[in-house]
Motif scaffolding. Structure first.
Motif, PDB file in Angstrom:
ATOM      1  N   ILE A 121       0.861  -1.178   0.000  1.00  0.00           N
ATOM      2  CA  ILE A 121       0.000   0.000   0.000  1.00  0.00           C
ATOM      3  C   ILE A 121       0.901   1.234   0.000  1.00  0.00           C
ATOM      4  CG2 ILE A 121      -1.743   1.325   1.240  1.00  0.00           C
ATOM      5  CD1 ILE A 121      -2.698  -1.347   2.439  1.00  0.00           C
ATOM      6  N   ASN A 122       0.811   1.987  -1.092  1.00  0.00           N
ATOM      7  CA  ASN A 122       1.569   3.236  -1.193  1.00  0.00           C
ATOM      8  C   ASN A 122       0.695   4.445  -0.923  1.00  0.00           C
ATOM      9  OD1 ASN A 122       4.052   2.010  -1.968  1.00  0.00           O
ATOM     10  ND2 ASN A 122       3.159   1.661  -3.974  1.00  0.00           N
ATOM     11  N   SER A 123      -0.551   4.385  -1.391  1.00  0.00           N
ATOM     12  CA  SER A 123      -1.450   5.510  -1.147  1.00  0.00           C
ATOM     13  C   SER A 123      -2.898   5.061  -1.253  1.00  0.00           C
ATOM     14  CB  SER A 123      -1.200   6.645  -2.146  1.00  0.00           C
ATOM     15  OG  SER A 123      -1.672   6.290  -3.429  1.00  0.00           O
ATOM     16  N   ILE A 124      -3.743   5.760  -0.537  1.00  0.00           N
ATOM     17  CA  ILE A 124      -5.182   5.575  -0.657  1.00  0.00           C
ATOM     18  C   ILE A 124      -5.789   6.970  -0.661  1.00  0.00           C
ATOM     19  CG2 ILE A 124      -5.539   5.197   1.808  1.00  0.00           C
ATOM     20  CD1 ILE A 124      -7.759   3.131   0.737  1.00  0.00           C
ATOM     21  N   LYS A 125      -6.684   7.207  -1.634  1.00  0.00           N
ATOM     22  CA  LYS A 125      -7.273   8.529  -1.822  1.00  0.00           C
ATOM     23  C   LYS A 125      -8.787   8.415  -1.923  1.00  0.00           C
ATOM     24  CE  LYS A 125      -3.484  10.079  -4.760  1.00  0.00           C
ATOM     25  NZ  LYS A 125      -3.147  10.606  -6.097  1.00  0.00           N
ATOM     26  N   MET A 126      -9.457   9.445  -1.451  1.00  0.00           N
ATOM     27  CA  MET A 126     -10.887   9.589  -1.661  1.00  0.00           C
ATOM     28  C   MET A 126     -11.057  10.838  -2.517  1.00  0.00           C
ATOM     29  SD  MET A 126     -13.893   9.808   1.131  1.00  0.00           S
ATOM     30  CE  MET A 126     -13.363   8.260   1.781  1.00  0.00           C
ATOM     31  N   LEU A 127     -11.833  10.691  -3.608  1.00  0.00           N
ATOM     32  CA  LEU A 127     -11.972  11.767  -4.585  1.00  0.00           C
ATOM     33  C   LEU A 127     -13.405  12.271  -4.680  1.00  0.00           C
ATOM     34  CD1 LEU A 127      -9.886  10.071  -7.421  1.00  0.00           C
ATOM     35  CD2 LEU A 127      -9.062  11.645  -5.688  1.00  0.00           C
ATOM     36  N   ASP A 128     -13.542  13.539  -5.085  1.00  0.00           N
ATOM     37  CA  ASP A 128     -14.867  14.111  -5.296  1.00  0.00           C
ATOM     38  C   ASP A 128     -15.305  13.913  -6.747  1.00  0.00           C
ATOM     39  OD1 ASP A 128     -13.625  16.108  -6.850  1.00  0.00           O
ATOM     40  OD2 ASP A 128     -13.980  17.700  -5.393  1.00  0.00           O
ATOM     41  N   GLU A 129     -16.445  14.501  -7.097  1.00  0.00           N
ATOM     42  CA  GLU A 129     -17.017  14.320  -8.427  1.00  0.00           C
ATOM     43  C   GLU A 129     -16.172  14.942  -9.531  1.00  0.00           C
ATOM     44  OE1 GLU A 129     -18.522  18.318  -7.094  1.00  0.00           O
ATOM     45  OE2 GLU A 129     -17.999  16.445  -6.124  1.00  0.00           O
ATOM     46  N   LEU A 130     -15.245  15.837  -9.183  1.00  0.00           N
ATOM     47  CA  LEU A 130     -14.351  16.458 -10.157  1.00  0.00           C
ATOM     48  C   LEU A 130     -12.991  15.765 -10.215  1.00  0.00           C
ATOM     49  CD1 LEU A 130     -15.128  20.202  -9.349  1.00  0.00           C
ATOM     50  CD2 LEU A 130     -16.087  18.785 -11.182  1.00  0.00           C
ATOM     51  N   GLY A 131     -12.824  14.698  -9.433  1.00  0.00           N
ATOM     52  CA  GLY A 131     -11.547  13.991  -9.395  1.00  0.00           C
ATOM     53  C   GLY A 131     -10.541  14.642  -8.470  1.00  0.00           C
ATOM     54  N   GLN A 132     -10.976  15.613  -7.673  1.00  0.00           N
ATOM     55  CA  GLN A 132     -10.072  16.274  -6.738  1.00  0.00           C
ATOM     56  C   GLN A 132     -10.014  15.488  -5.431  1.00  0.00           C
ATOM     57  OE1 GLN A 132     -11.674  20.242  -6.539  1.00  0.00           O
ATOM     58  NE2 GLN A 132     -10.637  20.847  -8.421  1.00  0.00           N
ATOM     59  N   VAL A 133      -8.856  15.504  -4.803  1.00  0.00           N
ATOM     60  CA  VAL A 133      -8.624  14.737  -3.585  1.00  0.00           C
ATOM     61  C   VAL A 133      -9.352  15.383  -2.395  1.00  0.00           C
ATOM     62  CG1 VAL A 133      -6.876  13.913  -1.960  1.00  0.00           C
ATOM     63  CG2 VAL A 133      -6.398  13.893  -4.413  1.00  0.00           C
ATOM     64  N   ILE A 134     -10.163  14.572  -1.716  1.00  0.00           N
ATOM     65  CA  ILE A 134     -10.795  14.996  -0.463  1.00  0.00           C
ATOM     66  C   ILE A 134      -9.856  14.667   0.696  1.00  0.00           C
ATOM     67  CG2 ILE A 134     -12.706  14.561   1.138  1.00  0.00           C
ATOM     68  CD1 ILE A 134     -14.429  14.006  -1.389  1.00  0.00           C
ATOM     69  N   THR A 135      -9.346  13.448   0.692  1.00  0.00           N
ATOM     70  CA  THR A 135      -8.364  13.038   1.698  1.00  0.00           C
ATOM     71  C   THR A 135      -7.436  12.014   1.066  1.00  0.00           C
ATOM     72  OG1 THR A 135      -8.040  12.262   3.972  1.00  0.00           O
ATOM     73  CG2 THR A 135      -9.766  11.188   2.709  1.00  0.00           C
ATOM     74  N   GLU A 136      -6.208  11.986   1.546  1.00  0.00           N
ATOM     75  CA  GLU A 136      -5.198  11.060   1.018  1.00  0.00           C
ATOM     76  C   GLU A 136      -4.268  10.637   2.142  1.00  0.00           C
ATOM     77  OE1 GLU A 136      -1.691  10.992  -2.395  1.00  0.00           O
ATOM     78  OE2 GLU A 136      -2.648  12.877  -1.910  1.00  0.00           O
ATOM     79  N   ARG A 137      -3.906   9.394   2.116  1.00  0.00           N
ATOM     80  CA  ARG A 137      -2.922   8.867   3.062  1.00  0.00           C
ATOM     81  C   ARG A 137      -1.836   8.160   2.259  1.00  0.00           C
ATOM     82  NH1 ARG A 137      -5.065  11.944   5.856  1.00  0.00           N
ATOM     83  NH2 ARG A 137      -6.337  11.541   7.664  1.00  0.00           N
ATOM     84  N   SER A 138      -0.594   8.417   2.599  1.00  0.00           N
ATOM     85  CA  SER A 138       0.536   7.758   1.961  1.00  0.00           C
ATOM     86  C   SER A 138       1.213   6.854   2.975  1.00  0.00           C
ATOM     87  CB  SER A 138       1.549   8.788   1.456  1.00  0.00           C
ATOM     88  OG  SER A 138       0.964   9.608   0.484  1.00  0.00           O
ATOM     89  N   SER A 139       1.706   5.729   2.494  1.00  0.00           N
ATOM     90  CA  SER A 139       2.413   4.809   3.374  1.00  0.00           C
ATOM     91  C   SER A 139       3.370   3.967   2.549  1.00  0.00           C
ATOM     92  CB  SER A 139       1.436   3.899   4.120  1.00  0.00           C
ATOM     93  OG  SER A 139       0.890   2.958   3.225  1.00  0.00           O
TER      94      SER A 139
END
Length: 90
Positions: A53-71
């Motif tokens: 797992i390198n990253s997990i992202k949650m995106l909005d309807e425009l593809g913009q990041v709401i939240t992101e975690r890197s590991s």
């Protein structure tokens, strides 16, 4: 202090805008998206075959990041992963 009604409206806006979850750049199915007052909870489907797992992202309807975690988290063989996100608007 913000009113409860306003906080619930902000939580609904967040709930409505969440459209995608990505694990290491690949979309993961959302199996549940719940709104309970000021709390938003997202549950993803299970993923097999992920070795890191390198990253997990949650995106909005425009593809913009709401939240992101890197590991840099290695995943043992034969593990099935799912993810839960919980937000509370306060």
């Amino acid at each position: 202090m913000m009113s409860r009604g306003y906080l619930e409206r902000a939580a609904k806006d967040l709930h409505d805008r969440i459209t995608k979850v990505q694990l290491n750049g690949e979309e993961v199915e959302m199996v549940s998206k719940e709104l309970d007052g000021t709390k938003v909870t997202i549950l993803t489907g299970r993923r097999e075959g992920v070795t890191r797992i390198n990253s997990i992202k949650m995106l909005d309807e425009l593809g913009q990041v709401i939240t992101e975690r890197s590991s840099q988290l290695d995943v043992k063989d034969n593990r099935t992963l799912d993810f839960r996100f919980s937000f509370e608007v306060v």
